[in-house]
Design a protein around this motif. Sequence first.
Motif, PDB file in Angstrom:
ATOM      1  N   VAL A  12      36.058  51.260  57.665  1.00  0.00           N
ATOM      2  CA  VAL A  12      35.171  51.413  58.818  1.00  0.00           C
ATOM      3  C   VAL A  12      34.364  50.137  59.050  1.00  0.00           C
ATOM      4  N   SER A  13      33.662  49.670  58.015  1.00  0.00           N
ATOM      5  CA  SER A  13      32.790  48.493  58.180  1.00  0.00           C
ATOM      6  C   SER A  13      33.487  47.175  57.874  1.00  0.00           C
ATOM      7  N   LYS A  14      34.691  47.249  57.257  1.00  0.00           N
ATOM      8  CA  LYS A  14      35.469  46.074  56.848  1.00  0.00           C
ATOM      9  C   LYS A  14      34.826  45.310  55.683  1.00  0.00           C
ATOM     10  N   LEU A  15      33.805  45.905  55.038  1.00  0.00           N
ATOM     11  CA  LEU A  15      33.183  45.292  53.873  1.00  0.00           C
ATOM     12  C   LEU A  15      34.207  45.160  52.752  1.00  0.00           C
ATOM     13  N   LYS A  16      34.204  44.001  52.085  1.00  0.00           N
ATOM     14  CA  LYS A  16      35.093  43.774  50.950  1.00  0.00           C
ATOM     15  C   LYS A  16      34.269  43.473  49.700  1.00  0.00           C
ATOM     16  N   LEU A  17      34.673  44.094  48.587  1.00  0.00           N
ATOM     17  CA  LEU A  17      34.025  43.874  47.298  1.00  0.00           C
ATOM     18  C   LEU A  17      35.102  43.765  46.228  1.00  0.00           C
ATOM     19  N   TRP A  18      34.770  43.089  45.143  1.00  0.00           N
ATOM     20  CA  TRP A  18      35.699  43.084  44.014  1.00  0.00           C
ATOM     21  C   TRP A  18      34.907  43.036  42.718  1.00  0.00           C
ATOM     22  N   ASN A  19      35.579  43.433  41.636  1.00  0.00           N
ATOM     23  CA  ASN A  19      34.967  43.362  40.307  1.00  0.00           C
ATOM     24  C   ASN A  19      36.073  43.388  39.260  1.00  0.00           C
ATOM     25  N   THR A  20      35.805  42.770  38.120  1.00  0.00           N
ATOM     26  CA  THR A  20      36.783  42.793  37.032  1.00  0.00           C
ATOM     27  C   THR A  20      36.685  44.107  36.274  1.00  0.00           C
ATOM     28  N   THR A  21      37.721  44.399  35.505  1.00  0.00           N
ATOM     29  CA  THR A  21      37.754  45.623  34.699  1.00  0.00           C
ATOM     30  C   THR A  21      37.446  45.346  33.234  1.00  0.00           C
ATOM     31  N   GLY A  22      37.359  44.051  32.851  1.00  0.00           N
ATOM     32  CA  GLY A  22      37.144  43.718  31.446  1.00  0.00           C
ATOM     33  C   GLY A  22      38.406  43.775  30.614  1.00  0.00           C
ATOM     34  N   LYS A  23      39.559  43.976  31.259  1.00  0.00           N
ATOM     35  CA  LYS A  23      40.836  44.042  30.545  1.00  0.00           C
ATOM     36  C   LYS A  23      41.757  42.923  31.016  1.00  0.00           C
TER      37      LYS A  23
END
Length: 677
Positions: free
Chosen positions: A655-666
């Motif tokens: 809807v807002s086109k917001l993008k996020l990312w994060n690592t999983t620690g693996k």
Amino acid sequence: MSIRTSVKQMLVRQQDKKYEAELAKLRVTYAQWAAEQEKKIAETVVTEIGERAGLAEFVIYRQQKGQLAENAVERINAYFVKHPEAEIVYGDEDLLSENGERVIPWFKPCWAPDTYRAFFYVGSVVAVRSRLLQKLGEPGAVTEGESTGREIVFSKAEEIRPLMDRLFLAAGGFERGCHTIGHLEEVLFHGTFGTAGIGLQGPAETSREKAEDEQNPWEEYRTAAESAKLSVELAAKAAEEARELFARELRVSVIIPSKDNPSVLGKCLRSLTQRPEGSVPVEILLIDNGSNEENRKKTEQLVEEIRTAGTPIRYVYEPAEFNFSTMCNRGAELADGKLLLFLNDDIELCENDWLDKMVSRALQPYVGSVGLKLYYPDSVKIQHDGIVNLPVGPVHKLQFMEDDRSYYFGRNRFTQDCVAVTGACLLIRTEVFREAGGFREVLRVAYNDVELGFRLLEMGYYNVVWNDRFAYHHESLSRGSDESPEKMQRLVQERELLYQMHPQFRGEDPFYPKGLNREGLDSRVVPAYLTDRNVLQEPFWKRGLPGGEELQKIRRDNCLMARVETAGPERIQGYSVILGDDNACYEKHLLLIPCGETEGQDVWSMQLMPAYRQELEENLPDQKNVALGGFCVLREGEQLPAGNYTIAVLVVNRVSKLKLWNTTGKYLTVELPAAKE
């Protein structure tokens, strides 16, 4: 309200509707799943009857409050015909609600003698061959020419327990390598609420955990196993075991590998030696593979303190590369005791009679290794309760769960047989350890205890975990949350080596019923039907990110909770949740970010299919639409450049086109494909 806000709300509602539709497809009730299974079973029974003509002579003992499942007699007969060595067979069961709906399945393990001694887990339906009944002179046996499958009804478990004790004893159930007691992994009985004299109120599908804990409808099967209700034969056997224990000149050799850890080691040694007079005596062999000079001196002072207090102790200082198996085997070579206790230096023992309890069970001729329930320090949070072997590899079910209630029919309450116990606290008869050949030294760090457990099972022994005694394991709660690529690669390699040694155990665990979840890695023990609709996703990796953006230009945010539970050669499995937002609005992508020598090369990505994870909505009730946050991507068939990768998750709000990312620690290691011969 602005037009823009109205449009946004409309789009969000559309995403929520799509989410609900997808959730409805993936979520299934036990009644729906059971109906599908019964249809398959009915077809199988017809086929087996046609292929295996003949009738077996047997008697069915069943609970009065309930009914046999459809074709139960035919299924039992087919099992006996197919398995001529079997003398006794039992099956799974469930309950019928007031409106006739099937609820609360009770899935059972293969024959587990120690579980049986603690808990009458065979339950509401047991079939016994007539020849065994005739051998014991028991009435009711079917004779030649009579119809097979005669039913004998009982109303309380305590009525039938003494007879069953005699039958299981006569069938060799408490001997090494028993193959005469079978478990038919099908529901053979439908009980009613109050089956064992305990009422149960409310819809069981929505109060499953409460039903299994506070109002367990099979509660009487547990109380029927208490020592006061044991049959004469088993009671006499238990008394004989106790006499033999104290008649022998027993000594337990405690083998503790340790390096540069004197403060924690001191707590371990003091807890080990603080036991009352009359307890089984111990000698301690401390194996040090190269502490620095300062810690070596501290350890020597500690050893002298223990020796002065009256406990025999030997300090073996032999600098070498770390190899847990080698250190344990070295201690076993020097041991004089009739039993060996392998103990991590970060174990703190509790309760005075823990060792006597473990020894009494380890002396049984059919028992291989014996373990203990382990808690994280200063808590009742479970660290170890027996090892479970799943398709993703050996795991600790119930790890991180609070031990303040009973889980899945007393799994954390009763003594249990299992495929293996942790080497952090493992007791075994010296003669059995040497017969097995000790720990496999090729497994330097991980899975050496599991491999020993597998080997003992292959030799006909049973591995046991004591659940009414415990110790603290001062292992970091966060250990392994951010392993290096090298450690992850070594772990994967040792796990693969484990299954090369024992291919029949790849994904198999006879003590963990197939009716329980085997794919998900959440710590609970729950029925498999809950995630039955999840699809194992085929790998479809693309070079770069969706939309072609650079990762550096996308916000990394901890509001994206991303976890990978396994990243092995078979699959990448885990979950992700966007905290504080509507998860139904997000498209999710798995990322592989090159690291180490390949750092700076292209990122690889693939869009994730949602997988239902019931525990997410249970554990995060304040978060919106999180139940479809799971994922599971197969490794087979993937085409990726060799190298090490950090595993991450990228989310895009539709809807807002917001993008996020994060690592999983693996991390994931991709190796070059093996050359064809």
